[in-house]
Design a protein around this motif. Structure first.
Motif, PDB file in Angstrom:
ATOM      1  N   LYS A   1       0.733  -1.336   0.071  1.00 52.90           N
ATOM      2  CA  LYS A   1       0.071   0.047  -0.053  1.00 52.90           C
ATOM      3  C   LYS A   1       0.693   1.341  -0.037  1.00 52.90           C
ATOM      4  O   LYS A   1       1.675   1.265   0.491  1.00 52.90           O
ATOM      5  CB  LYS A   1      -0.422  -0.475   1.510  1.00 52.90           C
ATOM      6  CG  LYS A   1      -1.806  -1.002   1.273  1.00 52.90           C
ATOM      7  CD  LYS A   1      -2.691  -0.602   2.412  1.00 52.90           C
ATOM      8  CE  LYS A   1      -3.272  -1.652   2.894  1.00 52.90           C
ATOM      9  NZ  LYS A   1      -4.955  -1.737   3.868  1.00 52.90           N
ATOM     10  N   PHE A   2       0.578   2.371  -1.008  1.00 54.95           N
ATOM     11  CA  PHE A   2       0.540   3.743  -0.716  1.00 54.95           C
ATOM     12  C   PHE A   2      -0.015   4.222  -0.600  1.00 54.95           C
ATOM     13  O   PHE A   2      -1.053   4.506  -0.548  1.00 54.95           O
ATOM     14  CB  PHE A   2       1.485   4.347  -2.135  1.00 54.95           C
ATOM     15  CG  PHE A   2       2.339   5.058  -1.863  1.00 54.95           C
ATOM     16  CD1 PHE A   2       4.008   5.523  -1.279  1.00 54.95           C
ATOM     17  CD2 PHE A   2       2.021   6.166  -2.640  1.00 54.95           C
ATOM     18  CE1 PHE A   2       4.222   6.219  -1.554  1.00 54.95           C
ATOM     19  CE2 PHE A   2       2.639   7.042  -2.609  1.00 54.95           C
ATOM     20  CZ  PHE A   2       3.362   7.658  -2.024  1.00 54.95           C
ATOM     21  N   GLU A   3       0.064   5.057   0.677  1.00 49.21           N
ATOM     22  CA  GLU A   3      -1.054   6.455   1.486  1.00 49.21           C
ATOM     23  C   GLU A   3      -0.628   7.285   2.099  1.00 49.21           C
ATOM     24  O   GLU A   3       0.319   6.674   2.730  1.00 49.21           O
ATOM     25  CB  GLU A   3      -1.852   5.819   2.150  1.00 49.21           C
ATOM     26  CG  GLU A   3      -3.373   6.331   2.700  1.00 49.21           C
ATOM     27  CD  GLU A   3      -3.802   5.430   3.132  1.00 49.21           C
ATOM     28  OE1 GLU A   3      -5.147   5.515   3.292  1.00 49.21           O
ATOM     29  OE2 GLU A   3      -3.236   4.333   3.702  1.00 49.21           O
TER      30      GLU A   3
ATOM     31  N   LYS B   1       3.216   5.529 -10.074  1.00 49.55           N
ATOM     32  CA  LYS B   1       3.677   4.106 -10.936  1.00 49.55           C
ATOM     33  C   LYS B   1       4.533   3.347 -11.030  1.00 49.55           C
ATOM     34  O   LYS B   1       5.260   2.814 -10.870  1.00 49.55           O
ATOM     35  CB  LYS B   1       4.901   5.086 -12.603  1.00 49.55           C
ATOM     36  CG  LYS B   1       3.649   5.775 -13.333  1.00 49.55           C
ATOM     37  CD  LYS B   1       5.013   6.310 -14.480  1.00 49.55           C
ATOM     38  CE  LYS B   1       4.422   7.266 -15.534  1.00 49.55           C
ATOM     39  NZ  LYS B   1       5.199   8.117 -16.069  1.00 49.55           N
ATOM     40  N   LEU B   2       4.171   3.088  -8.892  1.00 47.74           N
ATOM     41  CA  LEU B   2       4.910   2.180  -7.960  1.00 47.74           C
ATOM     42  C   LEU B   2       4.753   0.863  -9.285  1.00 47.74           C
ATOM     43  O   LEU B   2       3.752   0.937  -9.396  1.00 47.74           O
ATOM     44  CB  LEU B   2       4.333   2.265  -6.330  1.00 47.74           C
ATOM     45  CG  LEU B   2       4.036   3.603  -6.108  1.00 47.74           C
ATOM     46  CD1 LEU B   2       3.474   3.709  -5.090  1.00 47.74           C
ATOM     47  CD2 LEU B   2       5.733   4.311  -6.153  1.00 47.74           C
TER      48      LEU B   2
ATOM     49  N   LEU C   1      11.042  -9.739  -2.577  1.00 49.84           N
ATOM     50  CA  LEU C   1      10.265  -8.488  -3.351  1.00 49.84           C
ATOM     51  C   LEU C   1      10.692  -7.131  -4.105  1.00 49.84           C
ATOM     52  O   LEU C   1      12.350  -6.611  -2.712  1.00 49.84           O
ATOM     53  CB  LEU C   1       9.458  -8.065  -2.339  1.00 49.84           C
ATOM     54  CG  LEU C   1       8.165  -6.708  -1.857  1.00 49.84           C
ATOM     55  CD1 LEU C   1       7.296  -7.297  -3.248  1.00 49.84           C
ATOM     56  CD2 LEU C   1       7.680  -6.407  -1.232  1.00 49.84           C
ATOM     57  N   ARG C   2      10.638  -6.773  -4.789  1.00 47.82           N
ATOM     58  CA  ARG C   2      11.026  -5.408  -5.342  1.00 47.82           C
ATOM     59  C   ARG C   2      10.427  -4.485  -6.164  1.00 47.82           C
ATOM     60  O   ARG C   2       9.421  -4.863  -6.869  1.00 47.82           O
ATOM     61  CB  ARG C   2      12.181  -5.947  -6.606  1.00 47.82           C
ATOM     62  CG  ARG C   2      13.133  -7.031  -6.403  1.00 47.82           C
ATOM     63  CD  ARG C   2      14.092  -6.723  -7.886  1.00 47.82           C
ATOM     64  NE  ARG C   2      14.981  -8.052  -7.814  1.00 47.82           N
ATOM     65  CZ  ARG C   2      15.863  -8.154  -7.650  1.00 47.82           C
ATOM     66  NH1 ARG C   2      16.454  -6.520  -7.153  1.00 47.82           N
ATOM     67  NH2 ARG C   2      17.216  -8.590  -7.172  1.00 47.82           N
ATOM     68  N   LEU C   3      11.042  -3.389  -5.275  1.00 47.18           N
ATOM     69  CA  LEU C   3       9.555  -2.392  -5.483  1.00 47.18           C
ATOM     70  C   LEU C   3      10.101  -1.229  -5.984  1.00 47.18           C
ATOM     71  O   LEU C   3      11.179  -0.573  -5.712  1.00 47.18           O
ATOM     72  CB  LEU C   3       9.336  -1.847  -4.133  1.00 47.18           C
ATOM     73  CG  LEU C   3       7.989  -2.593  -3.144  1.00 47.18           C
ATOM     74  CD1 LEU C   3       7.671  -2.308  -1.784  1.00 47.18           C
ATOM     75  CD2 LEU C   3       6.346  -3.219  -3.467  1.00 47.18           C
TER      76      LEU C   3
END
Length: 84
Positions: free
Chosen positions: A19-21, A54-55, A64-66
């Protein structure tokens, strides 16, 4: 871009939530066979220069690669130097 790499062994894409918030990126996942001891939770403060639309997240072999791309306005630019 910024690249965040995290080891999350035993976690599958189905048990992983990213999540991004409000300037915070978080991910949470668990190993299906061991929910209590195999749980991963991480939270990171992300600069305003990241293009949130664009994540990209990719999980492969427990890694995991973010990918956090920067906005165009935040990218460095080369300035030409003129002589006298």
């Amino acid at each position: 871009e910024f690249l965040l790499v995290a080891d999350v062994p035993g976690v599958s894409p189905e048990t992983l939530t990213v999540k991004f918030e409000r300037g915070e990126l978080s991910f949470e996942g668990s190993q299906p066979d061991n929910v209590a001891r195999g749980r991963y939770v991480r939270v990171f403060s992300i600069p305003d220069t990241v293009h949130s639309g664009k994540l990209d997240a990719h999980l492969d072999a427990g890694v995991l690669r973010l990918h956090l791309p920067k906005m165009e306005s935040a990218k460095p630019r080369q300035i030409a130097v003129r002589g006298a």
